[in-house]
Write a protein that holds these residues in place. Structure first.
Motif, PDB file in Angstrom:
ATOM      1  N   ASN A 111       0.834  -1.200   0.000  1.00 46.06           N
ATOM      2  CA  ASN A 111       0.000   0.000   0.000  1.00 46.06           C
ATOM      3  C   ASN A 111       0.870   1.252   0.000  1.00 46.06           C
ATOM      4  N   SER A 112       0.251   2.388  -0.179  1.00 45.89           N
ATOM      5  CA  SER A 112       0.995   3.642  -0.330  1.00 45.89           C
ATOM      6  C   SER A 112       1.814   3.992   0.902  1.00 45.89           C
ATOM      7  N   GLU A 113       1.263   3.739   2.095  1.00 50.43           N
ATOM      8  CA  GLU A 113       1.979   4.058   3.323  1.00 50.43           C
ATOM      9  C   GLU A 113       3.209   3.175   3.489  1.00 50.43           C
ATOM     10  N   THR A 114       3.052   1.894   3.147  1.00 47.21           N
ATOM     11  CA  THR A 114       4.165   0.951   3.234  1.00 47.21           C
ATOM     12  C   THR A 114       5.270   1.336   2.261  1.00 47.21           C
TER      13      THR A 114
END
Length: 244
Positions: free
Chosen positions: A5-8
């Motif tokens: 995901n984007s945060e990861t």
């Protein structure tokens, strides 16, 4: 990074970005270790496997001395325990900044890659640290350390002896660069370093100590210098320091 995901992805890329200076430094220093390893009789593969399984400059140099001197497994274990004990303290300190994404397997994996430089970068990062940030911070330095060892070991097999000796002191240059600035600021560091050097020379050149192997010499010098530093320059606790 497919499936992340984007945060990861953001945390992973941030860790990789912060690790670039560390990786570049490791590449040059491990080159010197690779040359040293081959000069002491190890194969290129053995040198690379040591770097991939250990990731500790001082520990690897000490271990190489034990191997070259045909030391015992007890010498090797004691030398590695004493020299690398600081990593346990660093890991304990860093564990206070880990976020909830750190499961037990993630902690075990991350602890393998904790070095002085990785600890410094991680501990000074604002806020909690995610496992993906720490993985990114470890990834490039790990492969740079292995790659530098590979290049140094390969070069050590083809370069002339004079050039190998010159390039082999790179790793000692790193140790000097670490100790000298600290020694100029703190008398305790200077005394501990000087006492370790003096005792090492004493063991090496005085005939009565001829029977002491290189592995036990490292152990004796490390413990003696540390004890001397603790006695002469004890660290004041926070309450005592604030009272003054």
């Amino acid at each position: 990074m497919i499936g992340l995901n984007s945060e990861t992805k953001k945390d992973l890329l941030a860790g990789i970005r912060d690790s670039i200076p560390i990786a570049l430094g490791y590449l040059s220093v491990s080159f010197g270790f690779g040359i040293m390893a081959v000069s002491d009789g190890l194969s290129v593969l053995q040198a690379v496997l040591i770097s991939m399984a250990n990731l500790t400059s001082a520990g690897q140099v000490a271990g190489l001395a034990v191997i070259a001197g045909s030391g015992s497994l007890i010498e090797m274990a004691m030398a590695q325990f004493i020299i690398n004990l600081r990593y346990s303290l660093m890991s304990i300190s860093l564990s206070q900044k880990l976020d909830k994404t750190f499961t037990l397997p993630a902690r075990l994996t991350g602890s393998f890659g904790i070095t002085d430089e990785v600890f410094a970068a991680a501990s000074t990062r604002k806020g909690d640290i995610s496992k993906h940030y720490l993985y990114g911070l470890i990834l490039m330095p790990y492969f740079a350390w292995a790659l530098g060892t590979l290049l140094g070991a390969a070069a050590g097999e083809i370069l002339p002896e004079m050039l190998k000796n010159a390039l082999g002191i790179v790793i000692y240059g790193m140790f000097t660069a670490i100790v000298f600035p600290a020694a100029r600021k703190a008398l305790g560091v200077a005394v501990v370093a000087a006492s370790a050097i003096g005792l090492s020379c004493l063991i090496k050149y005085v005939p009565i100590f001829k029977g002491i192997s290189s592995g036990f010499s490292i152990i004796i010098c490390t413990i003696a210098a540390a004890v001397l530093g603790a006695i002469l320059f004890p660290v004041k606790d926070e309450e005592e320091g604030s009272a003054e």
